[in-house]
Motif scaffolding. Sequence first.
Motif, PDB file in Angstrom:
ATOM      1  N   GLY A  78      38.857  -3.814  41.658  1.00  0.00           N
ATOM      2  CA  GLY A  78      38.470  -3.192  40.394  1.00  0.00           C
ATOM      3  C   GLY A  78      39.673  -2.823  39.554  1.00  0.00           C
ATOM      4  O   GLY A  78      40.823  -3.135  39.881  1.00  0.00           O
ATOM      5  N   ASP A  79      39.393  -2.167  38.455  1.00  0.00           N
ATOM      6  CA  ASP A  79      40.449  -1.764  37.543  1.00  0.00           C
ATOM      7  C   ASP A  79      41.280  -0.641  38.150  1.00  0.00           C
ATOM      8  O   ASP A  79      40.742   0.243  38.829  1.00  0.00           O
ATOM      9  CB  ASP A  79      39.853  -1.262  36.224  1.00  0.00           C
ATOM     10  CG  ASP A  79      39.215  -2.374  35.414  1.00  0.00           C
ATOM     11  OD1 ASP A  79      39.669  -3.532  35.545  1.00  0.00           O
ATOM     12  OD2 ASP A  79      38.268  -2.089  34.660  1.00  0.00           O
ATOM     13  N   PRO A  80      42.586  -0.647  37.887  1.00  0.00           N
ATOM     14  CA  PRO A  80      43.418   0.456  38.356  1.00  0.00           C
ATOM     15  C   PRO A  80      42.936   1.770  37.737  1.00  0.00           C
ATOM     16  O   PRO A  80      42.533   1.805  36.580  1.00  0.00           O
ATOM     17  CB  PRO A  80      44.822   0.105  37.846  1.00  0.00           C
ATOM     18  CG  PRO A  80      44.775  -1.344  37.510  1.00  0.00           C
ATOM     19  CD  PRO A  80      43.363  -1.653  37.163  1.00  0.00           C
ATOM     20  N   HIS A  81      42.979   2.808  38.525  1.00  0.00           N
ATOM     21  CA  HIS A  81      42.570   4.123  38.029  1.00  0.00           C
ATOM     22  C   HIS A  81      43.478   5.183  38.629  1.00  0.00           C
ATOM     23  O   HIS A  81      44.119   4.966  39.653  1.00  0.00           O
ATOM     24  CB  HIS A  81      41.104   4.417  38.357  1.00  0.00           C
ATOM     25  CG  HIS A  81      40.801   4.376  39.823  1.00  0.00           C
ATOM     26  ND1 HIS A  81      40.532   3.210  40.484  1.00  0.00           N
ATOM     27  CD2 HIS A  81      40.748   5.358  40.747  1.00  0.00           C
ATOM     28  CE1 HIS A  81      40.321   3.466  41.766  1.00  0.00           C
ATOM     29  NE2 HIS A  81      40.457   4.767  41.953  1.00  0.00           N
ATOM     30  N   ALA A  82      43.529   6.310  37.934  1.00  0.00           N
ATOM     31  CA  ALA A  82      44.382   7.407  38.388  1.00  0.00           C
ATOM     32  C   ALA A  82      43.663   8.270  39.399  1.00  0.00           C
ATOM     33  O   ALA A  82      42.433   8.340  39.430  1.00  0.00           O
ATOM     34  CB  ALA A  82      44.803   8.262  37.193  1.00  0.00           C
TER      35      ALA A  82
END
Length: 123
Positions: free
Chosen positions: A85-89
């Motif tokens: 998935g998309d990188p997230h913090a």
Amino acid sequence: MDHATPLEQALHAARALVLADLVAGEVAEADVVSLVEDSVAHRRWWVEQWPEGVGYLAGLVAQDVQDALLSKYGRWPLCPVCSHGDPHALDVEPELGPDPYWVCGKAGVKVAAVGSLGPVFGR
């Protein structure tokens, strides 16, 4: 002999914890460290108004720096747990409480205490 007040000791501790995480994430450039100093100055005023909040300083400074980095540079710290998935913090939990942790909200796991990202990033 150390003459620092409990407030100054708490502010120094919060600064050190957040700086340790910034160093671990290799983003402790001078302008980023300035964001930490800005947060510490703001939180000094905040805790002078609400002394019972002194135990929450580390999490609040971490959140302040994370928010400031988002507006200038992007998400930080990126989640090391999720490989798809998309990188997230990571998020700081509790949002207002003692003993803050970096957590992955997507996976629902604690990643590291604030100030302890070094081993997570292999540093």
